[in-house]
Scaffold this active site. Structure first.
Site, PDB file in Angstrom:
ATOM      1  N   LYS A 162     -39.326 -44.137  -7.721  1.00  0.00           N
ATOM      2  CA  LYS A 162     -38.672 -45.561  -7.102  1.00  0.00           C
ATOM      3  C   LYS A 162     -39.292 -45.904  -5.895  1.00  0.00           C
ATOM      4  CE  LYS A 162     -34.023 -47.392  -6.795  1.00  0.00           C
ATOM      5  NZ  LYS A 162     -34.094 -48.093  -5.526  1.00  0.00           N
TER       6      LYS A 162
ATOM      7  N   TYR B 261     -43.716 -52.140 -13.269  1.00  0.00           N
ATOM      8  CA  TYR B 261     -42.767 -51.189 -13.876  1.00  0.00           C
ATOM      9  C   TYR B 261     -41.794 -51.791 -15.008  1.00  0.00           C
ATOM     10  CZ  TYR B 261     -39.619 -52.170 -10.039  1.00  0.00           C
ATOM     11  OH  TYR B 261     -38.980 -52.827  -9.048  1.00  0.00           O
TER      12      TYR B 261
ATOM     13  N   CYS C 251     -41.077 -32.009  37.845  1.00  0.00           N
ATOM     14  CA  CYS C 251     -41.075 -31.432  36.425  1.00  0.00           C
ATOM     15  C   CYS C 251     -39.466 -30.620  36.611  1.00  0.00           C
ATOM     16  CB  CYS C 251     -42.037 -30.070  36.716  1.00  0.00           C
ATOM     17  SG  CYS C 251     -41.721 -29.063  35.513  1.00  0.00           S
TER      18      CYS C 251
ATOM     19  N   CYS D 157     -46.673 -32.363  34.615  1.00  0.00           N
ATOM     20  CA  CYS D 157     -46.302 -31.301  35.826  1.00  0.00           C
ATOM     21  C   CYS D 157     -47.214 -31.052  36.446  1.00  0.00           C
ATOM     22  CB  CYS D 157     -45.496 -30.276  35.404  1.00  0.00           C
ATOM     23  SG  CYS D 157     -45.209 -28.937  36.408  1.00  0.00           S
TER      24      CYS D 157
ATOM     25  N   CYS E 132     -45.766 -22.973  37.081  1.00  0.00           N
ATOM     26  CA  CYS E 132     -44.439 -23.787  36.217  1.00  0.00           C
ATOM     27  C   CYS E 132     -44.287 -22.705  35.127  1.00  0.00           C
ATOM     28  CB  CYS E 132     -44.734 -25.023  35.793  1.00  0.00           C
ATOM     29  SG  CYS E 132     -43.780 -25.851  34.707  1.00  0.00           S
TER      30      CYS E 132
ATOM     31  N   LYS F 119     -31.700 -40.518  -6.517  1.00  0.00           N
ATOM     32  CA  LYS F 119     -31.966 -40.837  -5.156  1.00  0.00           C
ATOM     33  C   LYS F 119     -32.161 -39.448  -4.391  1.00  0.00           C
ATOM     34  CE  LYS F 119     -30.946 -44.530  -3.406  1.00  0.00           C
ATOM     35  NZ  LYS F 119     -30.488 -45.682  -3.089  1.00  0.00           N
TER      36      LYS F 119
ATOM     37  N   GLU G 188     -40.314 -41.692 -13.097  1.00  0.00           N
ATOM     38  CA  GLU G 188     -41.160 -42.449 -11.970  1.00  0.00           C
ATOM     39  C   GLU G 188     -41.025 -42.668 -10.683  1.00  0.00           C
ATOM     40  OE1 GLU G 188     -41.054 -45.761 -14.903  1.00  0.00           O
ATOM     41  OE2 GLU G 188     -41.115 -47.133 -13.124  1.00  0.00           O
TER      42      GLU G 188
ATOM     43  N   ASP H 261     -39.705 -48.166  -2.594  1.00  0.00           N
ATOM     44  CA  ASP H 261     -38.823 -48.658  -1.494  1.00  0.00           C
ATOM     45  C   ASP H 261     -39.608 -49.963  -1.049  1.00  0.00           C
ATOM     46  OD1 ASP H 261     -36.603 -49.159  -0.191  1.00  0.00           O
ATOM     47  OD2 ASP H 261     -36.813 -47.649   1.321  1.00  0.00           O
TER      48      ASP H 261
ATOM     49  N   CYS I  91     -40.025 -26.700  37.265  1.00  0.00           N
ATOM     50  CA  CYS I  91     -40.333 -26.049  38.502  1.00  0.00           C
ATOM     51  C   CYS I  91     -40.393 -27.078  39.681  1.00  0.00           C
ATOM     52  CB  CYS I  91     -41.903 -25.531  38.441  1.00  0.00           C
ATOM     53  SG  CYS I  91     -43.211 -26.947  38.315  1.00  0.00           S
TER      54      CYS I  91
HETATM   55  S1  IVH Z   1     -36.358 -50.508 -13.117  1.00  0.00           S
HETATM   56  C1  IVH Z   1     -33.810 -52.708 -15.093  1.00  0.00           C
HETATM   57  N1  IVH Z   1     -38.210 -48.959 -12.004  1.00  0.00           N
HETATM   58  O1  IVH Z   1     -35.008 -50.296  -7.419  1.00  0.00           O
HETATM   59  C2  IVH Z   1     -34.707 -52.118 -14.660  1.00  0.00           C
HETATM   60  N2  IVH Z   1     -36.860 -50.527 -10.588  1.00  0.00           N
HETATM   61  O2  IVH Z   1     -32.114 -50.022  -6.949  1.00  0.00           O
HETATM   62  C3  IVH Z   1     -35.019 -52.740 -13.336  1.00  0.00           C
HETATM   63  N3  IVH Z   1     -37.435 -50.222  -8.082  1.00  0.00           N
HETATM   64  O3  IVH Z   1     -33.958 -53.538  -8.358  1.00  0.00           O
HETATM   65  C4  IVH Z   1     -35.671 -51.674 -12.084  1.00  0.00           C
HETATM   66  N4  IVH Z   1     -38.933 -48.813  -8.144  1.00  0.00           N
HETATM   67  O4  IVH Z   1     -36.302 -53.156  -6.968  1.00  0.00           O
HETATM   68  C5  IVH Z   1     -37.218 -49.826 -11.603  1.00  0.00           C
HETATM   69  N5  IVH Z   1     -39.918 -47.537 -10.764  1.00  0.00           N
HETATM   70  C6  IVH Z   1     -38.829 -48.485 -10.557  1.00  0.00           C
HETATM   71  C7  IVH Z   1     -38.472 -48.994  -9.369  1.00  0.00           C
HETATM   72  C8  IVH Z   1     -37.359 -49.923  -9.401  1.00  0.00           C
HETATM   73  C9  IVH Z   1     -38.142 -49.483  -7.298  1.00  0.00           C
HETATM   74  C10 IVH Z   1     -36.322 -51.037  -7.423  1.00  0.00           C
HETATM   75  C11 IVH Z   1     -35.987 -52.352  -8.138  1.00  0.00           C
HETATM   76  C12 IVH Z   1     -34.688 -52.283  -8.323  1.00  0.00           C
HETATM   77  C13 IVH Z   1     -34.052 -51.567  -7.481  1.00  0.00           C
HETATM   78  C14 IVH Z   1     -32.901 -50.831  -7.856  1.00  0.00           C
END
Ligand code: IVH
Length: 759
Positions: free
Chosen positions: A140, A247, A440, A458, A464, A335, A138, A142, A443
């Protein structure tokens, strides 16, 4: 290579250097320095929402410190950031101990890391080497993680991660987030349920917040989300559009399911948003496939993600695998290459575009951003460099960008890299404010910034070289002349060699450089007899060109494809259009003067804080300028064309009245056979007629009526003249109806018009 191997390698390097006592001191100093930076970075990231190093740089330093600590355990300090998760709560919010720690994730960077992760799981569980282990994958997100505690289905408190063991109580703020239910929805909910997930801000909301007066400018959506959630006043949080994806979970008095997939489905039933891109995988190959797919979606998801999280699907396996000090053994974050990174700004180049716009481009010390080497980034315009938005508000807290600055480069998906931020602490002494050029660079003509325009342009027009070549590239582009074999690259070469200086030259190429001439196209590098012949043929074909394409190809500022075809349908042939534009030029000039006066009035009013009298300023100028009736009616006629407003009308008039440009256009036209737009419908009762609408239409809008009339092959004019064939008059028709009556023009009402239009 697994992360451990990587650490090991870095450690080996340090160990080699650190055997002697003198060198030991150096290692100790280095470790102290790393600790210091990491602790500061932690604090800046978690407590102040103002990171000063990139995630990638942070990760690298942390790995380096971890490696040194393994090699030199006696030098490790008890406050080492390696074993901590985040910064301690900062005291403004009440502390909440987490009953179960909020964890961090192990990071992986390539397929090998992921293979090793799956292999470790197999061996820990003593599963056969190739036994499939189901994994979820899934995005991650930010953002920042939140833990939400529900007792008997009611939200009782919300806490940030804090240092993983103790978080901050942000319950009042969390209650204002629409994605967080106050009461859980589904039946049979365990008495105690702690739901964990990510709080984040979407790209659109982030842009809007940064553009609004309310938001101080946040460097990225994550900081904006963190800053918004950690407001002491929940009303402020409520006004910020935060979102939440569930999640994971903390304490539970009863299970959510047997697998990760089931548990997430259950959270969705309870009323949480869960990520729609979560997938179940049965092999590493599938995991990588999902990762690649999600990375491809990254630019269009609408929120920031920085990788993919894989989790063992079977919750019984998860329980057996358990936790390390700060991370679970059953999950890993794969990542993406970092989208933001810092580098040195080595210079600022100015590029000149087709319409003369001077665009500043950052020349960067090359760096990798999002997996791509970047050495240029856009700086937008002079206001952006100065730390202002186009409407004069402060951006980047007012920090201006100087050559030599340490800059943060941002690149998402296929978006052009941009300079997002600068680090004042790393500004070299003596760096001076950047002076945007007022001439410019190509030119030497004055570069002028008109009132209300965010860019400086310009004024050299076709003298030009930069504008000339960009105009040529536009001229041959797909939506314009679309000459097969004559692309941007060849245009640049032919321009450089002096073979073509303006569009008309393209149609003279064969006479000048074709068969029988001294210098021949086929002698150019990469050209043979055949390719030269087919280029000449392609050029010949395009002597027959539609009026709409020709108009678009001229590259008149603001004149897009749609407006070009509207114009073509309205005027039908080149001479009619050129004559009309020539007649209206004095009116366009008066309107431009009026706009300048209006802008000046707006600015003066803003300075003194009084109400701007824009309309008055405009009409005073218009009243003073003696515009002939003929100019006035030509102007009105042009403005009446669907999609053509005063700004575009002024721009067209300007292109036609500029002597050089006009001469180049006339030279081009002399080579062409311009095709009128196809009659849309030659059968209709109004085909070929000139119609005028006046008064109020009740059954369709004026725009609709016009579009319908044009589709029926009619020409719609804005004013009644001897050429008018039919006037459609609704209630309230005034002078136009009178004039039509005088001229003996047929007048019909809306119902009669509908009878024709719907036939
Ligand atoms: S699972 C033990 N799932 O990433 C499991 N974390 O770098 C807990 N995060 O602290 C995390 N998306 O804040 C999980 N789909 C996702 C996530 C996720 C973002 C963050 C979360 C975690 C951090 C770790």
């Amino acid at each position: 290579m697994t992360p451990e191997d990587r650490d090991q390698n870095e450690g080996d390097l340090a160990a080699e250097a650190g055997a002697e006592p003198g060198e030991r001191n150096a290692v100790a100093t280095e470790m102290a320095a790393l600790r210091d930076v990491l602790l500061k970075a932690d604090r800046a990231y978690h407590a102040e929402d103002a990171p000063f190093i990139s995630d990638a740089e942070y990760d690298a330093k942390k790995r380096q410190l971890a490696a040194l600590e393994r090699q030199f355990p006696e030098l490790a300090s008890p406050d080492s950031p390696v074993s901590r998760i985040g910064a301690a709560p900062d005291g403004r919010f009440a502390k909440v101990p987490h009953r179960l720690p909020m964890l961090s994730l192990e990071n992986g960077f390539d397929e090998e890391d992921i293979r090793a992760f799956v292999q470790r799981i197999r061996s820990f569980l003593s599963l056969p080497a190739h036994a499939p282990v189901e994994m979820t994958a899934e995005p991650k997100i930010d953002g920042l993680s939140l833990s939400l505690r529900y007792e008997n289905g009611l939200l009782v408190h919300a806490a940030t991660r804090g240092n993983g063991a103790v978080g901050e109580n942000v319950t009042a703020n969390a209650r204002t987030i629409a994605d967080i239910p106050q009461r859980l929805a589904s039946p049979d909910i365990p008495e105690i349920v702690e739901i964990r997930g990510e709080c984040y801000m979407s790209h659109d909301d982030f842009e809007a917040l940064n553009a609004s007066d309310a938001g101080r400018s946040f460097a990225n959506p994550r900081n904006a989300a963190a800053g918004s959630l950690r407001q002491l006043d929940p009303n402020v949080t409520a006004a910020r559009p935060l979102r939440f994806f569930a999640y994971a979970w903390g304490e539970l008095s009863g299970p959510l399911g047997l697998t990760q997939m089931q548990a997430v489905a259950r959270m969705s039933e309870m009323g949480f948003r869960t990520n729609p891109h979560m997938r179940l995988c049965h092999s590493v190959a599938e995991m990588i496939e999902v990762w690649t797919g999600i990375e491809q979606m990254r630019a269009t998801l609408g929120y920031d993600i920085d990788g993919v999280v894989y989790k063992v699907n079977d919750l019984a396996y998860q329980a057996r695998l358990g936790l390390r000090s700060t991370t679970p053994r059953w999950a890993i974050a794969h990542k993406f290459p970092a989208e933001r990174a810092w580098t040195r700004l080595e210079g600022i180049d100015i590029q000149v575009g087709r319409t003369g716009a001077l665009s500043p481009v950052a020349r960067l010390h090359p760096l990798t951003v999002g997996g791509v080497v970047v050495s240029n980034a856009t700086l937008h315009n002079e206001d952006y460099i100065a730390g202002r938005s186009a409407d004069g508000r402060t951006i980047r807290d007012g920090k201006d960008i100087r050559i030599g600055d340490w800059v943060e480069v941002y690149r998402a998906g296929d978006v052009i890299p941009k300079v997002a931020d600068i680090d004042l602490a790393k500004r070299p002494p003596g760096a001076e404010r950047y002076e945007f050029p007022e001439t410019c660079p190509e030119c030497g003509s004055p570069a002028i910034r008109e009132e209300g325009d965010s860019v400086r342009r310009c004024t050299g027009g076709l003298i030009c070289p930069a504008q000339a070549v960009e105009k040529l590239k536009h001229f041959v582009s797909r939506a314009a002349f679309d000459i097969e074999g004559l692309g941007a690259k060849l245009v640049e070469e032919l321009f450089r060699d002096g073979w073509i200086a303006e569009p008309a030259d393209i149609f003279l190429l064969r006479d000048r450089y074709g068969p029988g001439q001294l210098t021949q196209l086929k002698n150019r590098e990469g050209w043979g007899e055949k390719s030269a012949a087919s280029l000449f043929r392609a050029i010949e074909e395009k002597r027959h060109i539609s009026l709409a394409r020709l108009l678009f190809a001229l590259g008149i500022r603001h004149l897009g494809e749609v407006a070009a075809s509207d114009l073509a349908r309205h005027y039908r042939d080149w001479d009619a259009l050129a004559q009309a534009v020539d007649r209206l030029t004095p009116a366009a000039e008066a309107h431009r003067a009026a706009e300048t006066a209006a802008e000046a009035e707006r600015a003066a009013a803003a300075r003194t804080g009084r109400r701007a009298r824009v309309a008055e300023a405009r009409s005073a100028v218009l009243a003073e300028s003696a515009i002939s009736i003929s100019a006035r009616s030509a102007w009105a006629d042009l403005i009446a064309v669907n999609g053509i407003g005063p700004v575009l009308a002024m721009s067209i008039a300007e292109a036609f009245s500029n002597e050089r440009e006009r001469a180049a256009i006339d030279r081009l036209v002399s080579h062409l056979d311009i095709q009128p737009p196809e009659a849309v419908s030659s059968e209709s009762a109004v085909s070929g007629l000139t119609l005028v609408f006046t008064g109020k239409l009740e059954k369709m809008t004026r725009d609709e009526a016009k579009a319908r009339a044009e589709a029926l092959g009619a020409h719609v004019a804005g004013s009644v003249s001897a050429k008018t064939d039919l006037l459609i008059a609704g209630p309230g028709a005034g002078s136009k109806a009178k004039k039509a009556a005088e001229l003996g023009i047929r007048v019909i009402d809306e119902d009669e018009w509908l009878a024709i239009a719907q036939r």
